[in-house]
Design a protein around this motif. Structure first.
Motif, PDB file in Angstrom:
ATOM      1  N   TYR A  76      44.459   6.404  73.873  1.00  0.00           N
ATOM      2  CA  TYR A  76      44.121   5.034  73.471  1.00  0.00           C
ATOM      3  C   TYR A  76      43.957   4.110  74.673  1.00  0.00           C
ATOM      4  O   TYR A  76      43.066   3.250  74.696  1.00  0.00           O
ATOM      5  CB  TYR A  76      45.175   4.480  72.516  1.00  0.00           C
ATOM      6  CG  TYR A  76      45.317   5.280  71.249  1.00  0.00           C
ATOM      7  CD1 TYR A  76      44.221   5.507  70.420  1.00  0.00           C
ATOM      8  CD2 TYR A  76      46.540   5.835  70.883  1.00  0.00           C
ATOM      9  CE1 TYR A  76      44.338   6.254  69.266  1.00  0.00           C
ATOM     10  CE2 TYR A  76      46.666   6.583  69.721  1.00  0.00           C
ATOM     11  CZ  TYR A  76      45.564   6.792  68.921  1.00  0.00           C
ATOM     12  OH  TYR A  76      45.677   7.532  67.774  1.00  0.00           O
ATOM     13  N   ALA A 116      36.026  10.885  71.573  1.00  0.00           N
ATOM     14  CA  ALA A 116      37.187  10.350  70.851  1.00  0.00           C
ATOM     15  C   ALA A 116      37.116  10.745  69.380  1.00  0.00           C
ATOM     16  O   ALA A 116      38.135  11.054  68.750  1.00  0.00           O
ATOM     17  CB  ALA A 116      37.238   8.834  70.989  1.00  0.00           C
ATOM     18  N   LEU A 166      44.080  12.021  67.954  1.00  0.00           N
ATOM     19  CA  LEU A 166      43.955  10.571  67.878  1.00  0.00           C
ATOM     20  C   LEU A 166      43.779  10.198  66.407  1.00  0.00           C
ATOM     21  O   LEU A 166      43.435  11.046  65.591  1.00  0.00           O
ATOM     22  CB  LEU A 166      42.754  10.072  68.687  1.00  0.00           C
ATOM     23  CG  LEU A 166      42.758  10.296  70.202  1.00  0.00           C
ATOM     24  CD1 LEU A 166      41.443   9.829  70.806  1.00  0.00           C
ATOM     25  CD2 LEU A 166      43.927   9.600  70.868  1.00  0.00           C
ATOM     26  N   SER A 180      41.951   4.514  67.441  1.00  0.00           N
ATOM     27  CA  SER A 180      40.717   4.607  68.225  1.00  0.00           C
ATOM     28  C   SER A 180      39.842   3.380  68.032  1.00  0.00           C
ATOM     29  O   SER A 180      39.255   2.866  68.993  1.00  0.00           O
ATOM     30  CB  SER A 180      39.942   5.875  67.828  1.00  0.00           C
ATOM     31  OG  SER A 180      40.709   7.033  68.046  1.00  0.00           O
TER      32      SER A 180
END
Length: 199
Positions: free
Chosen positions: A18, A43, A52, A57
């Motif tokens: 992040y 990502a 994630l 995100s």
């Protein structure tokens, strides 16, 4: 060039987390050559592997976009266009790109801050004419937040769907950019039609 810079930054930071997303997207929205596609699509892949989360995100990328855009806005506000035109070449900002962005902003007004987030060559420079023109801060932040968040989500979804096949991204970058440009043009057309109807 942008891919090399992104790779070096990720190597320095260790991994795409992040904090890295925030930093890279702040750079992407300012004057540094970091393509958002090389950040948000990987990502999205990490979201698909649950390393994630969607929320983390999106928040990290949107905050980064806001910070980077505000940096460019105030840089242009304080230093002015002549300084940027003279020293921008050190950050790969050409006079041609700067003029194109100014023309786009002058033609479409405040909505260009939103639609400009989808246009290559305009995306990372659109904050500068807003600063030079002393655009009010609240609509600038609002349009930037909505446009950047939508663009970041689109890239995240692409990364999520593509998965490990990141080679597909490089082979189809032109196609993805073309779709984004068409989307932005449709938004501009809809906005102009709405304004005329109001008038």
């Amino acid at each position: 060039m942008g891919e090399r810079v992104t790779s070096l930054l990720l190597e320095w930071m260790g991994q795409l987390d992040y904090f890295a997303i925030f930093v890279l997207m702040a750079m992407e929205s300012s004057i540094f050559p970091v393509p958002s596609e090389l950040v948000m699509i990987p990502a999205g892949y990490l979201v698909s592997t649950q390393k994630l989360t969607w929320g983390g995100s999106i928040v990290a990328s949107s905050l980064g976009s806001i910070v980077g855009s505000l940096g460019s806005y105030y840089l242009a506000l304080w230093l002015g266009r002549p300084f940027i035109a003279r020293f921008g070449r050190y950050f790969l900002i050409t006079e041609k790109h700067l003029s194109q962005t100014e023309t786009f902003f002058a033609k479409h007004g405040e909505i260009s801050i939103f639609t400009g987030r989808f246009l290559p060559g305009v995306r990372h420079l659109i904050s500068m004419p807003a600063g030079v023109g002393r655009m009010r801060l609240s609509p600038f932040v609002g349009y930037t937040l909505v446009g950047a968040t939508l663009w970041n989500i689109i890239l995240l979804v692409l990364g999520y769907v593509i998965g490990e096949n990141q080679a597909w991204v490089k082979q189809n970058t032109l196609w993805m950019v073309s779709i984004a440009v068409l989307f932005a043009l449709l938004l501009i057309g809809g906005y102009v039609a709405w304004q005329r109807r109001r008038a």
